[in-house]
Design a protein around this motif. Structure first.
Motif, PDB file in Angstrom:
ATOM      1  N   THR A 225     -66.408  -3.657  -6.119  1.00 19.10           N
ATOM      2  CA  THR A 225     -66.395  -5.065  -5.698  1.00 19.10           C
ATOM      3  C   THR A 225     -67.479  -5.337  -4.657  1.00 19.10           C
ATOM      4  N   ASN A 226     -67.579  -4.459  -3.664  1.00 19.80           N
ATOM      5  CA  ASN A 226     -68.590  -4.643  -2.619  1.00 19.80           C
ATOM      6  C   ASN A 226     -70.005  -4.526  -3.175  1.00 19.80           C
TER       7      ASN A 226
ATOM      8  N   TRP B  87     -57.925  -7.902  -4.185  1.00 21.75           N
ATOM      9  CA  TRP B  87     -58.400  -8.164  -5.549  1.00 21.75           C
ATOM     10  C   TRP B  87     -58.182  -6.964  -6.477  1.00 21.75           C
ATOM     11  N   SER B  88     -57.865  -5.806  -5.908  1.00 21.78           N
ATOM     12  CA  SER B  88     -57.642  -4.613  -6.734  1.00 21.78           C
ATOM     13  C   SER B  88     -56.220  -4.619  -7.281  1.00 21.78           C
TER      14      SER B  88
ATOM     15  N   ALA C 116     -57.152   2.312  -5.240  1.00 18.83           N
ATOM     16  CA  ALA C 116     -57.889   1.076  -4.961  1.00 18.83           C
ATOM     17  C   ALA C 116     -59.294   1.306  -4.413  1.00 18.83           C
TER      18      ALA C 116
ATOM     19  N   TYR D  44     -57.530   2.056   5.708  1.00 16.23           N
ATOM     20  CA  TYR D  44     -58.845   2.439   5.205  1.00 16.23           C
ATOM     21  C   TYR D  44     -59.803   2.595   6.374  1.00 16.23           C
TER      22      TYR D  44
ATOM     23  N   VAL E 250     -63.145  -4.915   3.324  1.00 13.31           N
ATOM     24  CA  VAL E 250     -61.977  -4.070   3.042  1.00 13.31           C
ATOM     25  C   VAL E 250     -60.767  -4.884   2.582  1.00 13.31           C
TER      26      VAL E 250
ATOM     27  N   GLN F 163     -62.210   0.768  -6.859  1.00 15.63           N
ATOM     28  CA  GLN F 163     -62.328  -0.644  -7.226  1.00 15.63           C
ATOM     29  C   GLN F 163     -62.944  -1.455  -6.083  1.00 15.63           C
ATOM     30  N   MET F 164     -62.561  -1.125  -4.845  1.00 10.57           N
ATOM     31  CA  MET F 164     -63.101  -1.841  -3.692  1.00 10.57           C
ATOM     32  C   MET F 164     -64.596  -1.589  -3.542  1.00 10.57           C
TER      33      MET F 164
ATOM     34  N   PRO G  44     -61.358  -7.180  -0.835  1.00  9.48           N
ATOM     35  CA  PRO G  44     -61.478  -6.313  -2.010  1.00  9.48           C
ATOM     36  C   PRO G  44     -60.184  -5.571  -2.342  1.00  9.48           C
ATOM     37  N   TRP G  45     -59.423  -5.196  -1.321  1.00  4.22           N
ATOM     38  CA  TRP G  45     -58.148  -4.522  -1.593  1.00  4.22           C
ATOM     39  C   TRP G  45     -57.173  -5.476  -2.273  1.00  4.22           C
TER      40      TRP G  45
END
Length: 432
Positions: free
Chosen positions: A416-417, A403-404, A409, A80, A397, A412-413, A400-401
């Motif tokens: 989350t942020n 948690w996806s 992803a 990413y 990064v 979703q990331m 959050p990844w």
């Protein structure tokens, strides 16, 4: 984002609204510490003060940083990029036109992201600051924190060349004049692309994003990189690896392995009460993080003493001296002299490694020669280190990844942020 930072009451006592120069009261020598104590901010303030539209405005430099990160090596090597994301067909990934397009996309994306600041780089904006006062502010693109590979992309410079000066790649240690936006534009307008590439290390088909903004020169704005240039570069990738190569060349495979085992034994024997970190396996850990390398630097010098020629030990000693000096939170004129002296001795003693590996014209080592000038421009390197962007990767990064659900992803990331930012803002409101 800039408005939120300026208006945040938590930062009211932590923001310097004007550049300054700090001097030691005892001997009247200059000191460099915070970013606004450097010459770059002072020069920017001089420039905006000459324009009636911006005279008297507070300088707000935008300090940028970027670094590609890998979230999982074991599940597909997913990478990413904090600034942009591109989807490419791999069948065209080696084509020159696509390579040029992808790099220009990077610069165009940065230009668009920063475009809302551009009107207020030449005309002031009235802002309420965190201390409750209203001020006229002028934005300016500040230093850019990046590793060597990122610096090449940002400066549109060919690999193995220096992004800061025009020293020839085969003789980087010979010294040369600094690159500049005006000089680069002149060369691109006057010379063929092949000559630009071969003789100046420039990619003439690319336009840096800084060309879209006033008072911005990407060659000047490229900042320090303590993590990749010194810790992982000159120390780990160069000197530590050169030790193994030297021992193998001089003593053969079997005896060199025995010596390296003894070096590992010495590293592992560090006493726990000393406050130093212990390495039970010596230097044989799976992944060298920046923290691992920083701690290993403290114990590696006595571990090799007696196994290596004296000049090699001195080369390590000079490099470590250089590293610890530039890591100081406050740098004085005397510190500058010591930094130059340590660099001179490092270049002198590292020549002994030439018997097993070429030690000249290494870009990351060459960039060490620019540190004194960059300290004068930007203050102490600790405030502009790539360790900052590396640490941000974890919360922005990597976590959050994890948690996806790993499928598409990125969206979703981002959610989350956003939610984490809102929670952090709520905590500030509750505290107030």
């Amino acid at each position: 984002m800039a408005h939120n930072i300026i208006a945040n009451p938590n930062y009211k006592a932590k923001i310097d609204y004007t550049p300054f120069r700090e001097y030691d009261a005892s001997d009247d020598t200059r000191r460099w510490k915070d970013f606004m104590s450097g010459d770059w901010a002072w020069q920017q303030a001089d420039t905006i003060s000459q324009d009636p539209e911006t005279q008297g405005s507070a300088l707000v430099p935008i300090i940028l940083g970027s670094d590609k990160t890998t979230v999982s090596v074991g599940t597909g090597n997913n990478e990413y990029y904090p600034l942009y994301a591109s989807i490419a067909d791999r069948s065209h990934s080696k084509d020159d036109p696509f390579w040029i397009f992808r790099r220009q996309l990077f610069h165009s994306s940065l230009s668009v992201i920063l475009s809302s600041l551009k009107p207020f780089m030449t005309t002031h904006e009235v802002m309420r600051c965190g201390d409750g006062h209203f001020r006229c502010v002028i934005y300016s693109l500040g230093p850019y924190i990046a590793d060597y590979e990122e610096q090449l992309v940002l400066s549109c410079v060919v690999k193995h060349w220096c992004p800061k000066c025009i020293a020839v790649r085969t003789n980087l240690d010979g010294g040369c004049i600094y690159r500049s936006r005006e000089h680069t534009n002149f060369l691109i307008n006057e010379l063929h692309a092949d000559i630009l590439w071969d003789e100046f290390g420039l990619i003439g088909d690319l336009v840096p994003f800084t060309n879209d903004f006033p008072r911005a020169d990407i060659h000047e704005l490229l900042s320090f990189d303590l993590l990749h240039q010194l810790i992982k570069g000159a120390f780990k990738d160069h000197l530590v690896d050169w030790v193994a190569k030297y021992l193998k060349a001089v003593h053969g495979t079997k005896q060199s392995e025995e010596i390296m085992s003894d070096i590992d034994r010495r590293i592992a024997a560090v006493a726990s009460f000393s406050g130093l970190r212990q390495f039970p396996q010596g230097r044989n850990f799976k992944q060298w993080t920046g923290d691992d390398s920083k701690v290993l630097m403290k114990v590696f010098l006595p571990a090799i003493k007696g196994h290596m020629p004296q000049d090699m030990v001195r080369a390590f000693c000079a490099l470590l001296e250089f590293c610890y000096l530039v890591w100081c939170n406050v740098i004085t004129e005397d510190t500058m002299i010591q930094i130059q002296d340590a660099l001179y001795h490092f270049h002198h003693y590292r020549k002994i490694f030439d018997t097993v590996v070429p030690t000249f014209s290494l870009p990351r080592q060459h960039l060490m020669t620019h540190y004194v000038d960059m300290i004068r421009l930007f203050g102490a390197p600790n405030g502009l280190c790539s360790l900052i962007t590396e640490s941000k990767h974890i919360k922005a990064v990597k976590e959050p990844w994890r948690w996806s659900n790993r499928y598409n992803a990125l969206g979703q990331m981002l959610v989350t942020n956003q939610r984490l930012d809102k929670l952090a803002a709520s905590h500030v409101d509750f505290d107030v």
